[in-house]
Motif scaffolding. Sequence first.
Motif, short mmCIF file in Angstrom:
data_model
loop_
_atom_site.label_atom_id
_atom_site.label_comp_id
_atom_site.label_asym_id
_atom_site.label_seq_id
_atom_site.Cartn_x
_atom_site.Cartn_y
_atom_site.Cartn_z
N LYS A 52 0.75 -1.27 -0.09
CA LYS A 52 -0.03 -0.14 0.09
C LYS A 52 0.86 1.25 -0.20
N ASP A 57 -6.59 8.31 -2.74
CA ASP A 57 -6.58 7.13 -2.86
C ASP A 57 -5.44 6.44 -1.55
N ASN A 62 -7.35 6.46 1.63
CA ASN A 62 -8.45 5.51 1.68
C ASN A 62 -7.72 4.05 1.60
N GLU A 113 -6.42 2.54 -0.62
CA GLU A 113 -6.64 2.07 -2.05
C GLU A 113 -5.63 2.27 -2.93
N SER A 128 -10.33 -0.43 -5.75
CA SER A 128 -11.10 -0.10 -4.84
C SER A 128 -12.39 -1.18 -4.88
N CYS A 156 -14.33 -5.35 -7.95
CA CYS A 156 -13.36 -4.61 -7.49
C CYS A 156 -13.23 -3.67 -8.82
#
Length: 433
Positions: A260, A301, A304, A306, A323, A345
């Motif tokens: 991430k 992003d 979040n 994501e 997402s 997704c």
Amino acid sequence: MRIDIMTLFPDVVNSFMHESIIGRAAKKGIIEINCVQIRDYTENKQMQVDDYPYGGGWGCVMMAQPLKSCLDDIMESAKGKRSRVIYMSPQGKPYNQETAKRLKRDYDHLVLVCGHYEGVDERFIEQCVDEEISLGDFVLTGGEIAAMAVADSVCRMVPGVLSDEQCYTGESHWDGLLEYPQYTRPENWEGRKVPEILLNGDHAKVERWRRKQQIKRTMEKRPDMFEKLDFEDKENKELLNEIKREEKAFKLTEPLSYRKAEPDDLPQIMEMVEYARKTLRKMKADQWQGEYPAESDIMRDIENRECYVILHGSEKAAFFMLSQRPDPCYENITDGKWSSDMPYCVLHRAAVAQKYRGSGLSSYLIECAEELTRLAGCRCLRADTHRKNKPMKSLLRDKAFRYRGNVEVNTSPGHDSARQAYEKILKKAGGEK
């Protein structure tokens, strides 16, 4: 096709030539293979087939008389056939697929003479042999192995021996190229996966991929063969150009991973965005040509959780956003429909760093998105792109995504918001649908 093999060891040759595919074809009468004992044609009680060489030297030489008598008997029973007498010799012309095709095309009867000891009396070669063939630039203890190789390579081209003509026309050396790589079950073996393109059911793409692999393999493994090829066909030229471009691309030498994204990654991600923006502009694709995606979009992003970055070793090489939240823009699809109403997704805002363009990293990016989709408990992955974004469209098709229709997305004012929508239904763990 009839093949007579003159040998001192018929049992050895028979044990090979009458087994497996060639053996089954012989039993059906599609081909005829006879192993003839040269020793049966000697004219002395000792069954002698060799003697010392004139002029001295090591070893013995096979005598002309038994060879000639054996050959005469064979030719008597083969009257009316297009015959060719071949001596298996290290002094002969190197054997290749073109020679095999010629022998099968021009003759229906081959006599393969297997020498032994220090060779055969030269007078037999001068009087009786039509051509000499060598299996390669090395010496064997006898001609049997070479004769079996010639017999096998010629017979397998006889109609009916193999189930289909494509069984040999697509193999190595048939048209001057090596064969493409082959795979079978399971899809994933010790971490090595079958190329996705072989799993998507698009036969035209599979054939193109295989042809490209043939050209690439020949370039890498047999440059001597490759130099003799003349690519006049348009498709072959395109494939060759693709291979050359890939050869110039950055080579992935470090492990690939993803994680991430963090706020500290934002500067490198925006560099990727700007490079992608310039590339799309050159393609005349009105995508990412305004302010979107801005730093605020990427930071949202990241916040979040994501946004993901792909690492080549420790270097940031690509990014993407994935997402699980339904995209409102996908609710009004036109000129088609989604294949399923299952949870999905969505893959958005993805780019590869300039250094890694053409490296194959984009394929790994899609695989990461698929893995994350499964981890989220979904089996449906969706994405969209501009109709002129050919690299992305090609990538999605190669990764077995299907075009489902058109959607309108949010973009910078004054820019084209039309996008082509794609969808892939992922397989379950273990490869099940």
